[in-house]
Design an enzyme around this catalytic site. Structure first.
Site, PDB file in Angstrom:
ATOM      1  N   SER A 128      13.205   3.968  -3.915  1.00 46.27           N
ATOM      2  CA  SER A 128      12.141   3.619  -2.987  1.00 46.27           C
ATOM      3  C   SER A 128      10.842   4.322  -3.389  1.00 46.27           C
ATOM      4  CB  SER A 128      12.576   3.959  -1.560  1.00 46.27           C
ATOM      5  OG  SER A 128      11.724   3.392  -0.607  1.00 46.27           O
TER       6      SER A 128
ATOM      7  N   ASP B 115      15.629  -7.708   0.533  1.00 44.23           N
ATOM      8  CA  ASP B 115      15.185  -6.356   0.864  1.00 44.23           C
ATOM      9  C   ASP B 115      13.907  -6.476   1.690  1.00 44.23           C
ATOM     10  OD1 ASP B 115      14.239  -3.748   0.968  1.00 44.23           O
ATOM     11  OD2 ASP B 115      14.527  -3.344  -1.164  1.00 44.23           O
TER      12      ASP B 115
ATOM     13  N   HIS C 168      17.875  -2.167   1.358  1.00 42.52           N
ATOM     14  CA  HIS C 168      16.969  -1.332   0.571  1.00 42.52           C
ATOM     15  C   HIS C 168      17.674  -0.177  -0.129  1.00 42.52           C
ATOM     16  CE1 HIS C 168      13.026   0.013  -0.621  1.00 42.52           C
ATOM     17  NE2 HIS C 168      13.126   1.167   0.022  1.00 42.52           N
TER      18      HIS C 168
END
Length: 267
Positions: free
Chosen positions: A95, A217, A245
Site C-alpha cells: 500500500s 481493490d 487490498h
C-alpha cells in the site's frame, strides 16, 4: 537509539540469504506478513519491522513532524537497513509503503536494489487524466470520520478494505490491527497517506520493480496499477486473482509465487 527496539525489528531465514525488507501499510504492522514471511524465509533473509506509531514500535520515538511526510517513514526503513548493515535489499512495500520504498531507493541506492510494490497507489485522489479511486470530497469525508471516531471508522472501513466477505475473519483481523494503533498517531499517518501525491517520485525509479495489484481493490483500483507500471520503465505488472487490498493475507500463495518468480529473474 536502539533501532531494533525502536522499530520492533525481527529477522528470520538464512543469515547469508538475499535480503527482503517487508514494510507494512497504514493501520497495520509486521503481522500483516505472517502468512507469507515463513515461506519466504525458507530461501531469503526476511527482515520485518514496525514503523514508529504502529504495532510494537517504541511510541516514545514518535515525532509528529517527522511522520507527517512519507520521508519520515522512509527514514525508519533506511535506519533499519543501516543498523543491520543491509545491502542489495529487495524492498517489499504494501500500500502506501510501496511509495515509501520508492523514496528509500532514491535516498540509498547502495542499499535498495529492487522494489516489490504490493497494491500501490501514488495518489488516492482523482486528478485530470488520473484515476486514484477517490474524489477530494471522499478523502476529506474519510479523514473527518477517522478523526472524529477512529474506533468506529476502523470497525466500518477495515472489512471494506479487506473485502472477502466470505472470510470475515480477515476483516476482523484488520479491524483489530487498526484499533490497536494509537488514534493520534493513526490520524497523522492517515493524512500523510491519503493526501500524498508521489506520482513524480515514480520517475526516480531505476531498479528492477514488480507491481502487484488485485482483480478488485477499492483502495487501489487496477487503473492505478497500470499507471504505476507505465510510469516505471521496465517494471513488471502482475494482477493477482485476489480481492481486496491485502493480497498477502487473502491470497498468500499467489503473492509468494509472484514475488519469488520476480526475484529469480530480476537482475
Amino acid at each position: 537509539m536502539d533501532i531494533r527496539y525502536r522499530n520492533n525489528v525481527t529477522v528470520t531465514g538464512p543469515a547469508d540469504g538475499p535480503v527482503l525488507l517487508l514494510a507494512h501499510g497504514f493501520g497495520c504492522d509486521q503481522n500483516m506478513w505472517r502468512l507469507i514471511a515463513p515461506t519466504l524465509a525458507e530461501g531469503y533473509r526476511v527482515v520485518l519491522f514496525d514503523y514508529v506509531g504502529s504495532g510494537e514500535a517504541d511510541p516514545s520515538a514518535w515525532d509528529e513532524r517527522r511522520y507527517s511526510s512519507l520521508e519520515g517513514y522512509a527514514l525508519d526503513a533506511l535506519e533499519v537497513c543501516e543498523e543491520l548493515d543491509l545491502r542489495d535489499v529487495t524492498f517489499v512495500g504494501h500500500s502506501v509503503s510501496a511509495m515509501v520504498g520508492v523514496l528509500a531507493a532514491a535516498k540509498a541506492p547502495q542499499r535498495i536494489s529492487r522494489l516489490v510494490m504490493v497494491a500501490p497507489s501514488p495518489r488516492y485522489i482523482d486528478d485530470d487524466g488520473y484515476r486514484g479511486g477517490f474524489s477530494a470530497e471522499d478523502i476529506q469525508e474519510l479523514l473527518e470520520s477517522l478523526e472524529s471516531n477512529y474506533l468506529g471508522w476502523s470497525a466500518t472501513m477495515a472489512p471494506v478494505i479487506m473485502a472477502n466477505a466470505d472470510r470475515p475473519e480477515l476483516g476482523r483481523e484488520l479491524t483489530t490491527s487498526f484499533c490497536s494503533t494509537d488514534p493520534d498517531m493513526a490520524r497523522v499517518f492517515a493524512r500523510t497517506t491519503f493526501l500524498s501525491d508521489s506520482r513524480d517520485d515514480l520517475k526516480t525509479v531505476t531498479v528492477p520493480t514488480l507491481i502487484l495489484d488485485c482483480n478488485q481493490d477499492v483502495i487501489a483500483p487496477r487503473e492505478v496499477g497500470a499507471y504505476v507500471h507505465s510510469a516505471i520503465p521496465g517494471s513488471r505488472l502482475v494482477t493477482l486473482k485476489a480481492t481486496g487490498h491485502c493480497p498477502q493475507l487473502s491470497a498468500p500463495g499467489a503473492t509468494v509465487e509472484a514475488v519469488t518468480e520476480f526475484l529469480a529473474t530480476a537482475s
